[in-house]
Design a protein around this motif. Structure first.
Motif, PDB file in Angstrom:
ATOM      1  N   PRO A   1      -5.194  -0.612   5.829  1.00  0.00           N
ATOM      2  CA  PRO A   1      -4.425  -1.850   5.992  1.00  0.00           C
ATOM      3  C   PRO A   1      -4.789  -2.654   7.225  1.00  0.00           C
ATOM      4  CG  PRO A   1      -3.107   0.027   6.657  1.00  0.00           C
ATOM      5  CD  PRO A   1      -4.373   0.577   6.070  1.00  0.00           C
TER       6      PRO A   1
ATOM      7  N   SER B   1      -4.060  -3.834   1.761  1.00  0.00           N
ATOM      8  CA  SER B   1      -2.742  -4.459   1.839  1.00  0.00           C
ATOM      9  C   SER B   1      -2.840  -5.854   2.439  1.00  0.00           C
ATOM     10  CB  SER B   1      -1.811  -3.607   2.705  1.00  0.00           C
ATOM     11  OG  SER B   1      -0.550  -4.217   2.867  1.00  0.00           O
TER      12      SER B   1
ATOM     13  N   ALA C   1       0.824  -1.205   0.000  1.00  0.00           N
ATOM     14  CA  ALA C   1       0.000   0.000   0.000  1.00  0.00           C
ATOM     15  C   ALA C   1       0.860   1.258   0.000  1.00  0.00           C
ATOM     16  CB  ALA C   1      -0.930  -0.002   1.214  1.00  0.00           C
TER      17      ALA C   1
ATOM     18  N   ASP D   1      -7.077   4.810   3.578  1.00  0.00           N
ATOM     19  CA  ASP D   1      -5.979   3.877   3.835  1.00  0.00           C
ATOM     20  C   ASP D   1      -6.474   2.847   4.856  1.00  0.00           C
ATOM     21  OD1 ASP D   1      -3.501   2.755   3.751  1.00  0.00           O
ATOM     22  OD2 ASP D   1      -2.454   4.383   4.764  1.00  0.00           O
TER      23      ASP D   1
ATOM     24  N   CYS E   1      -7.243   1.992  -0.376  1.00  0.00           N
ATOM     25  CA  CYS E   1      -5.935   1.330  -0.423  1.00  0.00           C
ATOM     26  C   CYS E   1      -5.916   0.184   0.586  1.00  0.00           C
ATOM     27  CB  CYS E   1      -4.826   2.317  -0.091  1.00  0.00           C
ATOM     28  SG  CYS E   1      -4.719   3.732  -1.204  1.00  0.00           S
TER      29      CYS E   1
ATOM     30  N   GLY F   1      -0.067  -4.931  -2.209  1.00  0.00           N
ATOM     31  CA  GLY F   1      -1.228  -4.169  -1.787  1.00  0.00           C
ATOM     32  C   GLY F   1      -2.114  -3.941  -2.986  1.00  0.00           C
ATOM     33  N   TRP F   2      -3.159  -3.140  -2.800  1.00  0.00           N
ATOM     34  CA  TRP F   2      -4.032  -2.866  -3.932  1.00  0.00           C
ATOM     35  C   TRP F   2      -4.749  -1.541  -3.761  1.00  0.00           C
ATOM     36  CZ3 TRP F   2      -5.455  -6.358  -0.119  1.00  0.00           C
ATOM     37  CH2 TRP F   2      -6.682  -6.152   0.514  1.00  0.00           C
ATOM     38  N   VAL F   3      -5.235  -1.038  -4.881  1.00  0.00           N
ATOM     39  CA  VAL F   3      -6.098   0.133  -4.916  1.00  0.00           C
ATOM     40  C   VAL F   3      -7.421  -0.300  -5.523  1.00  0.00           C
ATOM     41  CG1 VAL F   3      -6.462   2.426  -5.917  1.00  0.00           C
ATOM     42  CG2 VAL F   3      -4.174   1.739  -5.144  1.00  0.00           C
TER      43      VAL F   3
ATOM     44  N   ALA G   1       1.113   2.523  -3.384  1.00  0.00           N
ATOM     45  CA  ALA G   1      -0.139   3.166  -3.777  1.00  0.00           C
ATOM     46  C   ALA G   1      -0.167   4.616  -3.309  1.00  0.00           C
ATOM     47  CB  ALA G   1      -1.328   2.398  -3.208  1.00  0.00           C
TER      48      ALA G   1
END
Length: 410
Positions: free
Chosen positions: A209, A244, A104, A207, A242, A256-258, A107
């Motif tokens: 995570p 993770s 993340a 965000d 975002c 991670g990813w968006v 990102a």
């Protein structure tokens, strides 16, 4: 000798070392107890599942694909798995709304690059995640304090942004068990952020995570879920989520990813193509196998352990901290936020703590855009077992008590 500083871009002046990363350099002494890093316990990683997934991958006839370049968007089966998980959170989306990133943190860097021109304003928490500040700093923004309660007017935000030489571009928020405070935003605060973003016509960066690391209490809808409920479709939203795998399955695979509307994803794909082409193909393929096989079971397991450690740290703080010290009581995540008497400087105390008490923590000023919060510290409870937590907090409590009783404030 070459004077490199005269060749560096002006943005290099905004790049400072992470207090956490610098601390890691002094934590190899066997007697040191560290509450510093946002580190999951490596003993809890699903190592056997990862080992089996790598082995299975190389036993397949098409294993060469794992060692090859891949599409910048990310491995499609992994993006499909993530979109399915997002749907369980009330976020209807497809794999086209997902971009795989190298953690993340990447990102956040990409989003800073995408939105911020020099002088533009980012709205952030006070305090906020220091890694986000590091990622955004490279793009030379100004910062303003994000108010989720509607106590500031839109014109006030805009006027201050204009005086800094730009406009407000986004609000950044960690909604669940935030780093560093452990705070979870209320439903009212979440709606307030979306209201403000709509009035300012800006993006929202969510965000998340730690979202899966809930030990107790009722889960609240994410900003993206609330945004979809308002707008009717992910393509009409302004929120960029975002996620993770770093805090749940493994930080070492750096995945991670968006999740966002496709115009944002498409633009971030262009940034990724220029930056690193694609995240590790083999790691994405292995992560897919492990996530499909054990994600829920593993998260449930680590939450049981981390809850116990949180409870131990809160109990130890209650037993050993002197009067005038207060702390947060998070419902999940990895961190407890400690506030000392206002005249104390946690950065100065850290130096003494490393030398005398052999206990590490992160001073609070690192999490403030204006470097305030010097009487605060962040403690991590996930990387140490109960015995080390008890020992470390007792040492730290004695040190603080001695400093307070002697009248020393630094």
């Amino acid at each position: 000798m070459q004077n490199w500083s005269q060749l560096f871009a002006t943005r290099a002046d905004r790049m400072v070392a992470s207090e956490i990363r610098e601390l890691l350099k002094v934590l190899d002494q066997p007697e040191m107890i560290s509450f510093a890093g946002g580190i999951p316990d490596p003993a809890l990683f699903p190592a056997e599942e990862f080992k089996a997934a790598y082995q299975e991958l190389f036993e397949q006839d098409d294993h060469q694909a794992a060692l090859q370049y891949s599409v910048s968007e990310g491995y499609k089966p992994l993006r499909k798995w993530i979109s399915g998980r997002m749907a369980l959170q009330g976020i209807a989306c497809s794999e086209d709304n997902i971009l795989i990133t190298s953690g993340a943190q990447q990102a956040l860097d990409y989003l800073g690059k995408l939105f911020l021109s020099a002088g533009d304003t980012a709205l952030v928490g006070w305090p906020t995640y220091l890694g986000a500040l590091q990622a955004f700093n490279a793009y030379e923004p100004a910062y303003q304090r994000l108010d989720a309660h509607g106590n500031r007017s839109v014109k006030d935000y805009q006027a201050k942004a204009k005086s800094s030489g730009g406009t407000v571009k986004f609000a950044y928020a960690s909604t669940d068990f935030a780093n560093p405070t452990g705070q979870t935003l209320t439903l009212h605060e979440r709606k307030g952020i979306l209201d403000l973003a709509e009035q300012l016509d800006i993006a929202v960066i969510e965000d998340a995570p730690y979202q899966c690391l809930r030990f107790e209490g009722k889960a609240l809808p994410s900003l993206l879920e609330l945004d979809i409920a308002r707008s009717g479709d992910i393509e009409a939203t302004r929120t960029i989520y975002c996620g993770s795998f770093s805090k749940t399955l493994s930080p070492g695979l750096r995945l991670g990813w968006v999740c966002a509307a496709t115009p944002v994803i498409h633009q971030m794909v262009l940034i990724k193509q220029a930056a690193d082409l694609n995240s590790s193909t083999i790691n994405q393929m292995v992560m897919t196998k492990v996530a499909e096989s054990c994600f829920d079971e593993h998260v449930e397991k680590i939450c049981v352990v981390y809850k116990e450690r949180r409870d131990h740290m809160i109990a130890a703080l209650a037993s050993h901290m002197p009067e005038g010290v207060t702390w947060s009581r998070p419902e999940g995540g990895m961190f407890i936020w400690v506030e000392l008497p206002e005249n104390m400087d946690a950065a100065a105390i850290l130096k003494t703590s490393l030398e005398v008490a052999n206990v590490a923590f992160v001073p609070g000023h690192a999490f403030f855009a204006d470097r305030s919060g010097r009487n605060c510290m962040r403690l991590n409870f996930t990387s140490c077992g109960p015995d080390k937590i008890e020992t470390g907090i007792s040492r730290l409590g004695r040190l603080l008590a001695d400093l307070i009783s002697s009248g020393s404030v630094t």
